[in-house]
Design a protein around this motif. Structure first.
Motif, PDB file in Angstrom:
ATOM      1  N   GLY A 157      40.191 -35.356-136.683  1.00  0.00           N
ATOM      2  CA  GLY A 157      39.376 -34.188-136.414  1.00  0.00           C
ATOM      3  C   GLY A 157      38.636 -34.273-135.086  1.00  0.00           C
ATOM      4  N   GLY A 158      37.776 -33.303-134.834  1.00  0.00           N
ATOM      5  CA  GLY A 158      37.063 -33.244-133.564  1.00  0.00           C
ATOM      6  C   GLY A 158      37.961 -32.661-132.492  1.00  0.00           C
ATOM      7  N   ASN A 159      37.427 -32.558-131.301  1.00  0.00           N
ATOM      8  CA  ASN A 159      38.188 -32.004-130.182  1.00  0.00           C
ATOM      9  C   ASN A 159      38.309 -33.076-129.118  1.00  0.00           C
ATOM     10  OD1 ASN A 159      39.165 -30.681-127.954  1.00  0.00           O
ATOM     11  ND2 ASN A 159      37.915 -28.876-128.262  1.00  0.00           N
ATOM     12  N   LEU A 160      39.428 -33.793-129.178  1.00  0.00           N
ATOM     13  CA  LEU A 160      39.570 -34.977-128.351  1.00  0.00           C
ATOM     14  C   LEU A 160      39.573 -34.682-126.858  1.00  0.00           C
ATOM     15  CD1 LEU A 160      39.968 -38.032-129.091  1.00  0.00           C
ATOM     16  CD2 LEU A 160      42.181 -37.708-128.034  1.00  0.00           C
ATOM     17  N   ILE A 161      40.191 -33.577-126.471  1.00  0.00           N
ATOM     18  CA  ILE A 161      40.216 -33.229-125.037  1.00  0.00           C
ATOM     19  C   ILE A 161      38.788 -33.016-124.551  1.00  0.00           C
ATOM     20  CG2 ILE A 161      41.077 -31.579-123.306  1.00  0.00           C
ATOM     21  CD1 ILE A 161      43.372 -33.148-124.638  1.00  0.00           C
ATOM     22  N   ALA A 162      38.023 -32.287-125.352  1.00  0.00           N
ATOM     23  CA  ALA A 162      36.620 -32.041-125.001  1.00  0.00           C
ATOM     24  C   ALA A 162      35.811 -33.340-125.056  1.00  0.00           C
ATOM     25  CB  ALA A 162      36.031 -30.994-125.944  1.00  0.00           C
ATOM     26  N   ILE A 163      36.104 -34.179-126.062  1.00  0.00           N
ATOM     27  CA  ILE A 163      35.394 -35.457-126.162  1.00  0.00           C
ATOM     28  C   ILE A 163      35.641 -36.262-124.882  1.00  0.00           C
ATOM     29  CG2 ILE A 163      35.231 -37.679-127.384  1.00  0.00           C
ATOM     30  CD1 ILE A 163      35.988 -36.159-129.978  1.00  0.00           C
ATOM     31  N   GLY A 164      36.912 -36.329-124.480  1.00  0.00           N
ATOM     32  CA  GLY A 164      37.267 -37.072-123.275  1.00  0.00           C
ATOM     33  C   GLY A 164      36.555 -36.524-122.046  1.00  0.00           C
ATOM     34  N   LYS A 165      36.530 -35.193-121.955  1.00  0.00           N
ATOM     35  CA  LYS A 165      35.956 -34.553-120.782  1.00  0.00           C
ATOM     36  C   LYS A 165      34.435 -34.666-120.762  1.00  0.00           C
ATOM     37  CE  LYS A 165      36.934 -30.094-118.991  1.00  0.00           C
ATOM     38  NZ  LYS A 165      37.714 -28.859-119.251  1.00  0.00           N
ATOM     39  N   GLN A 166      33.823 -34.420-121.897  1.00  0.00           N
ATOM     40  CA  GLN A 166      32.362 -34.323-121.943  1.00  0.00           C
ATOM     41  C   GLN A 166      31.670 -35.662-122.182  1.00  0.00           C
ATOM     42  OE1 GLN A 166      31.116 -31.557-121.090  1.00  0.00           O
ATOM     43  NE2 GLN A 166      32.819 -30.159-121.400  1.00  0.00           N
ATOM     44  N   CYS A 167      32.382 -36.587-122.850  1.00  0.00           N
ATOM     45  CA  CYS A 167      31.692 -37.802-123.287  1.00  0.00           C
ATOM     46  C   CYS A 167      32.045 -39.039-122.470  1.00  0.00           C
ATOM     47  CB  CYS A 167      31.990 -38.075-124.757  1.00  0.00           C
ATOM     48  SG  CYS A 167      31.564 -36.718-125.854  1.00  0.00           S
ATOM     49  N   ILE A 168      33.069 -38.961-121.650  1.00  0.00           N
ATOM     50  CA  ILE A 168      33.563 -40.153-120.967  1.00  0.00           C
ATOM     51  C   ILE A 168      32.480 -40.846-120.140  1.00  0.00           C
ATOM     52  CG2 ILE A 168      34.480 -39.072-118.825  1.00  0.00           C
ATOM     53  CD1 ILE A 168      36.799 -41.257-120.687  1.00  0.00           C
ATOM     54  N   SER A 169      31.607 -40.062-119.525  1.00  0.00           N
ATOM     55  CA  SER A 169      30.600 -40.666-118.663  1.00  0.00           C
ATOM     56  C   SER A 169      29.542 -41.432-119.458  1.00  0.00           C
ATOM     57  CB  SER A 169      29.940 -39.602-117.798  1.00  0.00           C
ATOM     58  OG  SER A 169      29.362 -38.627-118.615  1.00  0.00           O
ATOM     59  N   PHE A 170      29.494 -41.209-120.771  1.00  0.00           N
ATOM     60  CA  PHE A 170      28.484 -41.883-121.591  1.00  0.00           C
ATOM     61  C   PHE A 170      29.003 -43.162-122.229  1.00  0.00           C
ATOM     62  CE2 PHE A 170      27.644 -37.282-121.693  1.00  0.00           C
ATOM     63  CZ  PHE A 170      26.438 -37.289-121.008  1.00  0.00           C
ATOM     64  N   VAL A 171      30.305 -43.414-122.091  1.00  0.00           N
ATOM     65  CA  VAL A 171      30.877 -44.600-122.737  1.00  0.00           C
ATOM     66  C   VAL A 171      31.500 -45.581-121.738  1.00  0.00           C
ATOM     67  CG1 VAL A 171      31.247 -43.425-124.936  1.00  0.00           C
ATOM     68  CG2 VAL A 171      33.076 -43.430-123.245  1.00  0.00           C
ATOM     69  N   GLN A 172      31.188 -45.390-120.445  1.00  0.00           N
ATOM     70  CA  GLN A 172      31.650 -46.340-119.428  1.00  0.00           C
ATOM     71  C   GLN A 172      30.983 -47.684-119.650  1.00  0.00           C
ATOM     72  OE1 GLN A 172      33.844 -45.440-117.049  1.00  0.00           O
ATOM     73  NE2 GLN A 172      33.877 -43.279-117.587  1.00  0.00           N
ATOM     74  N   LYS A 173      31.738 -48.736-119.303  1.00  0.00           N
ATOM     75  CA  LYS A 173      31.163 -50.084-119.427  1.00  0.00           C
ATOM     76  C   LYS A 173      30.000 -50.277-118.467  1.00  0.00           C
ATOM     77  CE  LYS A 173      34.335 -52.835-121.741  1.00  0.00           C
ATOM     78  NZ  LYS A 173      33.901 -54.027-122.411  1.00  0.00           N
ATOM     79  N   GLU A 174      30.160 -49.712-117.271  1.00  0.00           N
ATOM     80  CA  GLU A 174      29.141 -49.882-116.250  1.00  0.00           C
ATOM     81  C   GLU A 174      27.975 -48.940-116.499  1.00  0.00           C
ATOM     82  OE1 GLU A 174      29.798 -52.131-113.652  1.00  0.00           O
ATOM     83  OE2 GLU A 174      31.562 -52.577-114.865  1.00  0.00           O
ATOM     84  N   GLY A 175      26.826 -49.357-116.049  1.00  0.00           N
ATOM     85  CA  GLY A 175      25.678 -48.463-116.059  1.00  0.00           C
ATOM     86  C   GLY A 175      24.872 -48.525-117.337  1.00  0.00           C
ATOM     87  N   PRO A 176      23.715 -47.900-117.309  1.00  0.00           N
ATOM     88  CA  PRO A 176      22.808 -47.937-118.459  1.00  0.00           C
ATOM     89  C   PRO A 176      23.272 -47.012-119.567  1.00  0.00           C
ATOM     90  CG  PRO A 176      21.892 -46.551-116.746  1.00  0.00           C
ATOM     91  CD  PRO A 176      23.187 -47.100-116.198  1.00  0.00           C
ATOM     92  N   LYS A 177      22.740 -47.233-120.749  1.00  0.00           N
ATOM     93  CA  LYS A 177      22.987 -46.380-121.895  1.00  0.00           C
ATOM     94  C   LYS A 177      22.203 -45.092-121.689  1.00  0.00           C
ATOM     95  CE  LYS A 177      23.352 -48.756-126.136  1.00  0.00           C
ATOM     96  NZ  LYS A 177      22.596 -49.390-127.245  1.00  0.00           N
ATOM     97  N   VAL A 178      22.899 -43.970-121.639  1.00  0.00           N
ATOM     98  CA  VAL A 178      22.191 -42.700-121.490  1.00  0.00           C
ATOM     99  C   VAL A 178      22.491 -41.802-122.686  1.00  0.00           C
ATOM    100  CG1 VAL A 178      21.804 -42.510-118.996  1.00  0.00           C
ATOM    101  CG2 VAL A 178      24.060 -42.015-119.921  1.00  0.00           C
TER     102      VAL A 178
END
Ligand SMILES: *[C@@H]1O[C@H](CO)[C@@H](O)[C@H](O)[C@H]1NC(C)=O
Length: 115
Positions: free
Chosen positions: A29-50
């Motif tokens: 379930g969910g909308n994977l294309i949208a998840i990829g587009k909208q959420c990718i910047s929040f799950v990068q290894k680099e950088g702080p947890k936002v």
């Protein structure tokens, strides 16, 4: 031709993640294309947890997190931060968030206060 080889490898990786993703979406379930587009910047290894954005949370609505976790392999783990992904899922109040394991990732437990 090192650049071309690298490019090909990236393409293959993207393609396999996409194929994996499509089968995951049908099942979980969910909308994977949208998840990829909208959420990718929040799950990068680099950088702080936002905290995730509203559009990321909207994309996660209806997604079964435990189910997606079945698709977490060491390759995925090496590309993205599962810790951050679980944080995003929690913040968005996604469904069925696992508490002990997400694929090949073991969720660390805070020291328990009882016993
Ligand atoms: C979520 O996925 C898990 C694992 O595939 C499954 O056991 C569970 O029934 C699903 N839950 C919902 C609410 O779809």
């Amino acid at each position: 031709m090192a650049t071309r080889c690298l490019c090909f490898a990236t393409l293959m990786l993207t393609a396999s993640i996409l194929v994996l993703g499509i089968s995951a979406q049908i099942e979980c379930g969910g909308n994977l294309i949208a998840i990829g587009k909208q959420c990718i910047s929040f799950v990068q290894k680099e950088g702080p947890k936002v905290p995730p954005s509203k559009s990321c949370c909207e994309a996660l609505q209806g997604a079964n997190v435990s189910c997606y976790c079945k698709y977490v392999t060491p390759v995925i783990e090496s590309k993205f931060s599962i810790e951050k992904a679980l944080y995003v899922a929690k913040t968005c109040q996604a469904q069925n968030i696992p508490t002990d394991k997400c694929g090949s990732y073991t969720i660390p437990h805070p020291p328990s206060s009882k016993a």
